[in-house]
Write a protein that holds these residues in place. Sequence first.
Motif, short mmCIF file in Angstrom:
data_model
loop_
_atom_site.label_atom_id
_atom_site.label_comp_id
_atom_site.label_asym_id
_atom_site.label_seq_id
_atom_site.Cartn_x
_atom_site.Cartn_y
_atom_site.Cartn_z
N SER A 152 111.01 97.79 -21.48
CA SER A 152 111.34 96.37 -21.27
C SER A 152 112.83 96.13 -21.41
CB SER A 152 110.57 95.50 -22.27
OG SER A 152 109.18 95.60 -22.05
N GLN A 153 113.45 96.75 -22.41
CA GLN A 153 114.88 96.56 -22.62
C GLN A 153 115.70 97.10 -21.43
OE1 GLN A 153 115.61 98.48 -26.38
NE2 GLN A 153 115.00 96.69 -27.59
N VAL A 154 115.29 98.27 -20.94
CA VAL A 154 115.99 98.84 -19.77
C VAL A 154 115.86 97.92 -18.57
CG1 VAL A 154 115.95 100.74 -18.12
CG2 VAL A 154 115.75 101.23 -20.55
N ILE A 155 114.65 97.43 -18.31
CA ILE A 155 114.42 96.59 -17.14
C ILE A 155 115.17 95.27 -17.27
CG2 ILE A 155 112.66 95.31 -15.86
CD1 ILE A 155 110.72 97.59 -16.45
N GLU A 156 115.17 94.68 -18.46
CA GLU A 156 115.90 93.42 -18.66
C GLU A 156 117.38 93.59 -18.35
OE1 GLU A 156 115.13 92.13 -22.62
OE2 GLU A 156 113.07 91.49 -22.19
N THR A 157 117.95 94.71 -18.83
CA THR A 157 119.37 94.97 -18.59
C THR A 157 119.65 95.13 -17.11
OG1 THR A 157 119.52 96.08 -20.74
CG2 THR A 157 121.30 96.48 -19.18
N GLU A 158 118.83 95.93 -16.43
CA GLU A 158 119.05 96.19 -15.01
C GLU A 158 118.74 94.98 -14.15
OE1 GLU A 158 120.45 98.73 -13.69
OE2 GLU A 158 120.60 99.93 -15.51
N LEU A 159 117.78 94.17 -14.60
CA LEU A 159 117.41 92.97 -13.83
C LEU A 159 118.57 91.98 -13.77
CD1 LEU A 159 114.98 92.13 -12.24
CD2 LEU A 159 114.06 90.99 -14.25
N LYS A 160 119.35 91.92 -14.84
CA LYS A 160 120.52 91.04 -14.84
C LYS A 160 121.52 91.48 -13.77
CE LYS A 160 120.24 89.77 -19.73
NZ LYS A 160 120.87 89.90 -21.08
N VAL A 161 121.63 92.79 -13.60
CA VAL A 161 122.54 93.32 -12.56
C VAL A 161 121.99 93.00 -11.18
CG1 VAL A 161 123.60 95.40 -11.63
CG2 VAL A 161 123.31 95.16 -14.10
N LEU A 162 120.67 93.20 -10.98
CA LEU A 162 120.06 92.95 -9.68
C LEU A 162 120.18 91.48 -9.28
CD1 LEU A 162 116.77 95.08 -9.96
CD2 LEU A 162 118.78 95.61 -8.60
N LEU A 163 120.05 90.58 -10.27
CA LEU A 163 120.09 89.14 -10.00
C LEU A 163 121.49 88.57 -10.14
CD1 LEU A 163 116.83 88.07 -11.88
CD2 LEU A 163 117.13 88.28 -9.42
N ASP A 164 122.48 89.42 -10.38
CA ASP A 164 123.87 88.97 -10.57
C ASP A 164 123.99 87.94 -11.69
OD1 ASP A 164 124.78 90.59 -8.48
OD2 ASP A 164 124.33 89.05 -6.98
N GLY A 165 123.13 88.09 -12.71
CA GLY A 165 123.19 87.19 -13.86
C GLY A 165 122.68 85.78 -13.58
N MET A 166 122.00 85.58 -12.45
CA MET A 166 121.52 84.24 -12.08
C MET A 166 120.03 84.11 -12.35
SD MET A 166 123.32 83.89 -8.35
CE MET A 166 124.97 84.52 -8.02
N LYS A 167 119.57 82.86 -12.36
CA LYS A 167 118.14 82.60 -12.35
C LYS A 167 117.62 82.77 -10.93
CE LYS A 167 118.15 79.54 -16.35
NZ LYS A 167 117.81 78.20 -16.90
N LEU A 168 116.30 82.86 -10.80
CA LEU A 168 115.73 83.23 -9.51
C LEU A 168 116.05 82.23 -8.41
CD1 LEU A 168 112.26 84.68 -10.59
CD2 LEU A 168 114.28 85.92 -9.83
N LEU A 169 115.89 80.93 -8.68
CA LEU A 169 116.16 79.93 -7.65
C LEU A 169 117.64 79.93 -7.26
CD1 LEU A 169 113.93 76.93 -8.78
CD2 LEU A 169 113.80 78.13 -6.59
N GLU A 170 118.50 80.07 -8.27
CA GLU A 170 119.93 80.12 -8.00
C GLU A 170 120.28 81.38 -7.19
OE1 GLU A 170 124.19 80.27 -10.46
OE2 GLU A 170 122.26 80.32 -11.54
#
Length: 844
Positions: free
Chosen positions: A714-732
């Motif tokens: 979970s920690q790995v995915i959370e970290t990488e997900l921030k990179v994939l989403l460019d630190g944004m929320k999904l709608l943004e």
Amino acid sequence: MPLQLPPKETNLFKRVVKCYEQKQYKNGLKFAKQILSIPKYAEHGETLAMKGLILNCLGKKEEALDLVRRGLRNDLQSQVCWHVFGLLQRSEKKYDEAIKCYRNALRWDKDNIQILRDLSLLQIQMRDLEGYRDTRYQLLKLRPGQRASWIGYSMACHLLEDFDTALAVLEEYRKTQEVKSYDYEFSEFLLYQNSVYREAGKNKECIEHLEKYEKQICDQVSIMEIKAMVSYDLGLKDKAEEYYRQLIDRNPSSVNYYNGLVKVLELNADETVTNLYSEFIDKYKYSHAPKLLRLQVTSGDTFKQYAGDYIRHALHRGTPPLFLNIRPLLKDEAKAKILEDLVLEYKSNLKDHGKLLKSDENKEPPTTYLWTLFFLAQYYDYFRKLDIAIQYVKEVLDHTPTLIEGYSLEGKIYKHAHNLQLAAKLMDEARSLDTADRYINSKSAKYQLKINDIDKAEETCALFTREGVSAIENLNEMQCMWFQTECAASFLRQGKIGEALKKCHEIDKHFTDIIEDQFDFHTYCMRKMTLKAYISMLRMEDILRSHPFYFKCASLAIQCYISLHDNPISEIEEDTEINSDGLTAKELKKLKSKQRRAQKKAEEKKVDSKETNDKKKVDENSEPKIDPKKLIQISDPLDQAIKFLRPLQNWSAKRIDTHLYAFDIYYRKGKFLLMLQSLKRARNLNLQHPQLHINIVKFALAFKAKTDLNKAVSQVIETELKVLLDGMKLLEFNDNFMKRNNKSIAHQCAGAEVLNILNPTAADDVLKLCCSLSYDHIERELPTCIKTYENLQNGIFGKVSEGVIEDYRKRCGQLFPLATVFQDNQSVEKINEVVSSLNKLSVK
């Protein structure tokens, strides 16, 4: 203790071995029977093994394996028994097991030449390069007088990149050779030795080697090519220039030679490069290469002048591939516009004055006007201005009604317009004008497969396949992969998953067969000394599944297995699909039983009709046919899909579709880390890909819904997900994606799909995004519009009213009037009338 045969039986055993080597199998069995008929030697291990080996050659595999195993149990210390067992395993293509058997045989006879040779062949086949080197070294020690011993060991070192050892061995072997006036094999050896110098980075020694043995090398072109490249690497630019000029003088049509010369001269300014190409154009007036290269580096009025000269010459001569030659230039919008204006001017002059230029003295022949129209039709088809392209191609056919290229081009244009029925008919019309042309025959069959008319395509191909065998079987024997790929795609469109998978597995088997076929060349190439070609073949085989044919096959197979996972086919559904017509269960059972009996009877009749024993042997040894029913009756479709995915990940990793397929599979399996890996790899290739955007959002939502993941994961995915989403929320993240790609209909539709997932209540915004057609160059977006129309019908954008879908269809129909998918019933009927009229006018 193993039984020892007395002299008389030992001689009989030697005759058994000799009969096997000479393929006198019946005599071999007779001599083996004489030994085994003696009660004391009825269980003699080596005789049983040899009898089994002979029976295996006769196609009696089960009996052969049983005899060899009996023989091995009776004499575990016999190198003959282990060797024979290895040969059986090799014939079954169980190469790893065969290697184990050979190693066991060598424990009891470590210097057996034949076993070592057989072992080395399997090791290079399996790419066990370390083991191959050791085995070849052993053979070199035992047989230093044989050429293959030296070459084999040096090649093993070469493949392991132990260049110093490889060069030392090759040099020692060269010293033993006598110089002859014209020895092609020795010439190939010298070129191979030189290639090892180059791969080792020893450029100075490479040049010295060539200069020393130049007179003994037959391939003079290779000598000059190597000298040119190595001289440049050594900084000897004057010599490199001299060699490249000699090569150009020898072959003025090679683009590589011109590019090499420009690289050597370090010409950066377009003007100097243009002058260089002009020099060669004056010298080699009939060569196209420098003319086309000059067009690539010029622009403006200079380009217009040179392009006009080139096109006028080609139109006057009637050169059909003119458009293909200049097509790379169309990527530059300015050059494309100049070319369009030029050819339109020529067309106008020809129509009004019969000349390409008004200042020309002589009039052009009628064919010049024909090929000018043909070029314009191809030009507008390239830019998907299909209505204009159709007008020009109709003028072409009005001018010359029997022009095959005209019908094939018209068919191609209608294919691009997504009017596949008419495209297939026009291509068949072209085929009927020249029934001896295999190429146009194949194109016609391909178009028929695109409209799912597989029977007609088979009939078309049957004109060029072997008589007495169905076209599909013969095409499979000939490894005709384009046909099988199109068949698989057609079956998939029709929902016949089993048949589609059968074709995919047949194509996969072709690649396996090609890899296994290299076995015969391991000894042949060393005997014929085609060493450079042999090394190239080995390296090509290592990446064989990177071929586009395999990518298409694997893609279709993955789609089939994903479809099976999403919509499993039960036995009842399968029976209904295959034998519909409203039969009851009892009638269906009777029909199936009747079909099985008829099939069995047909197979028996087929076997009885074999004319010779050889044909019977082939039939017995042939591999079982692939059953489409068994392919869909599986419990693990995703695991089967992964078998096709792995070669793509290994050899087609630079194609984003590979990683999108990987995500689709792992998303369904719930493998979060593998999903993340696929997304990261795809992101590295194309950050703005529409499907990647959708997959990232799906991954984020799936992770949010998953509550029982390992904490570290979970920690790995959370970290990488921030990179994939460019630190944004999904709608943004989705809004930002659409703003960056606001001029692309494909990206806007992807954003609409994501918006529907994230906020189903925003239906108006979703429809506004996906149904908009106000984009630049919308005429090139027909495939995207078709996909959007299908997604609207399938509910991908949420619940959409019939009125909205119909409105979108009508607006697309106005933009793409030739596309049948957007036409109403009346328009389709008109198209059918056109097809019927073509049927009546067809040239037979």
